[in-house]
Design an enzyme around this catalytic site. Structure first.
Site, PDB file in Angstrom:
ATOM      1  N   LYS A 273     -39.680   2.598 -37.156  1.00 13.06           N
ATOM      2  CA  LYS A 273     -39.112   1.822 -35.670  1.00 13.06           C
ATOM      3  C   LYS A 273     -39.114   0.815 -35.942  1.00 13.06           C
ATOM      4  O   LYS A 273     -39.545  -0.287 -36.141  1.00 13.06           O
ATOM      5  CB  LYS A 273     -39.161   3.092 -34.688  1.00 13.06           C
TER       6      LYS A 273
ATOM      7  N   ARG B 257     -47.410  11.861 -22.347  1.00 11.03           N
ATOM      8  CA  ARG B 257     -46.084  10.650 -22.190  1.00 11.03           C
ATOM      9  C   ARG B 257     -44.927  11.124 -23.312  1.00 11.03           C
ATOM     10  O   ARG B 257     -43.476  11.551 -22.671  1.00 11.03           O
ATOM     11  CB  ARG B 257     -46.686   9.741 -23.719  1.00 11.03           C
TER      12      ARG B 257
ATOM     13  N   TYR C 175     -39.615 -28.868 -21.194  1.00  9.81           N
ATOM     14  CA  TYR C 175     -40.316 -28.854 -20.004  1.00  9.81           C
ATOM     15  C   TYR C 175     -41.341 -29.057 -18.745  1.00  9.81           C
ATOM     16  O   TYR C 175     -42.235 -28.426 -19.017  1.00  9.81           O
ATOM     17  CB  TYR C 175     -39.778 -27.260 -19.856  1.00  9.81           C
TER      18      TYR C 175
ATOM     19  N   MET D  12     -35.892 -22.487 -25.647  1.00  9.61           N
ATOM     20  CA  MET D  12     -35.319 -21.707 -26.113  1.00  9.61           C
ATOM     21  C   MET D  12     -35.142 -20.790 -27.137  1.00  9.61           C
ATOM     22  O   MET D  12     -35.571 -19.941 -28.332  1.00  9.61           O
ATOM     23  CB  MET D  12     -34.145 -20.959 -25.243  1.00  9.61           C
TER      24      MET D  12
HETATM   25  C1  PLP Z   1     -45.094   4.671 -33.370  1.00 11.71           C
HETATM   26  C2  PLP Z   1     -45.996   5.775 -33.648  1.00 11.71           C
HETATM   27  C3  PLP Z   1     -46.462   6.144 -34.934  1.00 11.71           C
HETATM   28  C4  PLP Z   1     -47.170   4.487 -35.478  1.00 11.71           C
HETATM   29  O1  PLP Z   1     -48.212   4.038 -34.949  1.00 11.71           O
HETATM   30  P1  PLP Z   1     -49.392   2.705 -35.773  1.00 11.71           P
HETATM   31  O2  PLP Z   1     -50.243   2.536 -34.912  1.00 11.71           O
HETATM   32  O3  PLP Z   1     -48.110   1.196 -35.957  1.00 11.71           O
HETATM   33  O4  PLP Z   1     -49.988   3.302 -37.110  1.00 11.71           O
HETATM   34  C5  PLP Z   1     -47.269   6.547 -35.098  1.00 11.71           C
HETATM   35  N1  PLP Z   1     -46.166   8.244 -34.833  1.00 11.71           N
HETATM   36  C6  PLP Z   1     -45.937   7.969 -33.448  1.00 11.71           C
HETATM   37  C7  PLP Z   1     -45.784   8.922 -32.852  1.00 11.71           C
HETATM   38  C8  PLP Z   1     -45.570   6.738 -33.131  1.00 11.71           C
HETATM   39  O5  PLP Z   1     -44.806   6.264 -31.928  1.00 11.71           O
END
Ligand code: PLP
Length: 349
Positions: free
Chosen positions: A33, A128, A259, A304
């Site tokens: 992701k 969550r 800056y 930036m």
């Molecule tokens: C991001 C995520 C993971 C991975 O977690 P890590 O700590 O990076 O291994 C696993 N399960 C879910 C549901 C996640 O959102």
């Protein structure tokens, strides 16, 4: 141009360590992701495939589509299939049915088209996403009524990376969920279900891993930050970030840089300006508070598109371990990495 290098040997080294813990490469679901934690989605998918990883986890439909050809199984954590009207196409527009969709609460079940392969997220304490533990039967009934194909149940730990008893408490909760789910799968005629609950930290805290897969993100990228008591040896960071010099200047003592003029030289020195700024993902909170692995000091505020260092080199290694720069940024490696813009050039080495 700033560039990111991705070290394939280090990635494979990390996958070796992870495969030892899962006891099988087939049980590794690499979490890709957020542009593969800022590393680059397609680059990491390519290497994972080369290693032999067959499963991946993403957030969105778009991510799933981009890596469809690399894996046998893709779990989308936050996607509801978009069904084009009167089109015979698969909801995602993908060519295959590799994608599994996550059910994150009871209300969303009616939104999934009939026949969708789904995995039910169960809330075992993080509060969550997921259906409550006492909603399991209701969820199974609704999934059946909607005509969905339930393949797995999973949960997520809120404290796997902390030394507390909470990890054990959630693990125990998920054990109860599994027991109940096996009965419900029989009752609602879903066939054998798969179960998974481990992210990186949870995987390594299990003395003997016995689930169907582990969802491994940060360990694969080699940037875990764990308390010493549960630290994993041998993981190596995959990503390094280099910037190029835009210009240099010789400054006398008592001249101020950037800056607000927040840095003042205490001797004559050469200050160069490099092409990596907060617009590229350099967390601005590091301003005046970071030294590179080659001992080059960041001076003045990060702008930036630029940052200044006491350095004359044409190219500078900004960081090769996100966990370390995360300390200067008062954050975690995850945020350092996912802040890196996708427009930065990626190179596999
Ligand atoms: C991001 C995520 C993971 C991975 O977690 P890590 O700590 O990076 O291994 C696993 N399960 C879910 C549901 C996640 O959102």
């Amino acid at each position: 141009m700033a560039k990111i290098t991705l070290n394939k040997n280090n990635f494979f080294n990390n996958l070796d360590i992870i495969a030892k813990a899962t006891q099988s490469v087939d049980k590794i679901a690499v979490v890709l992701k957020d542009n593969a934690y800022g590393h680059g989605l397609v680059a990491m998918a390519t290497m994972a495939k080369e290693y032999g990883v067959k499963k991946a986890v993403v957030q969105t439909e778009d991510e799933a589509k981009q890596i469809e050809d690399f894996f046998d199984y893709i779990l989308a954590l936050n996607a509801i299939p978009h069904v084009p009207e009167r089109s015979g196409k698969h909801p995602l527009g993908v060519k295959s049915d590799k994608v599994r969709y996550t059910i994150n609460d009871l209300h969303s079940i009616v939104k999934f088209p009939q026949g969708t392969k789904v995995e039910l997220k169960v809330d075992t304490g993080m509060h969550r996403n997921g259906v409550a533990m006492n909603q399991l039967e209701e969820a199974f009934a609704k999934i059946k009524e909607q005509g969905l194909v339930l393949e797995a149940l999973f949960t997520h730990h809120r404290s796997a990376d902390e030394l507390s008893s909470e990890w054990f408490w959630q693990k125990d909760n998920f054990k109860k969920v599994k027991e109940e789910a096996v009965g419900l799968a029989g009752k609602y005629d879903f066939g054998a279900l798969r179960f998974h609950s481990s992210n990186s930290a949870a995987l390594f805290r299990n003395s003997s891993f016995d689930e169907d897969m582990a969802r491994v993100g940060i360990a694969a990228y080699g940037c875990m930050q764990l308390p010493d008591a549960i630290k994993i040896e041998g993981l190596k960071p995959v990503l390094s970030l280099y910037a190029n010099k835009i210009s240099s200047r010789e400054l006398n003592s008592s001249e101020r840089v950037g800056y607000g003029g927040t840095f003042e030289t205490d001797k004559n020195c050469v200050v160069s300006n490099y092409d990596f700024g907060y617009g590229d993902g350099f967390l601005r909170v590091c301003s005046n508070n970071y030294t590179t692995p080659h001992a080059k000091k960041l001076v003045g505020r990060i702008s930036m598109d630029n940052s200044s260092f006491i350095c004359e080199d044409d190219e500078i290694l900004i960081f090769d371990d996100a966990s370390k720069i995360a300390l200067s940024a008062k954050t975690m490696s995850y945020e350092v990495l996912t802040s890196l813009k996708s427009s930065i050039r990626r190179e596999i080495i």
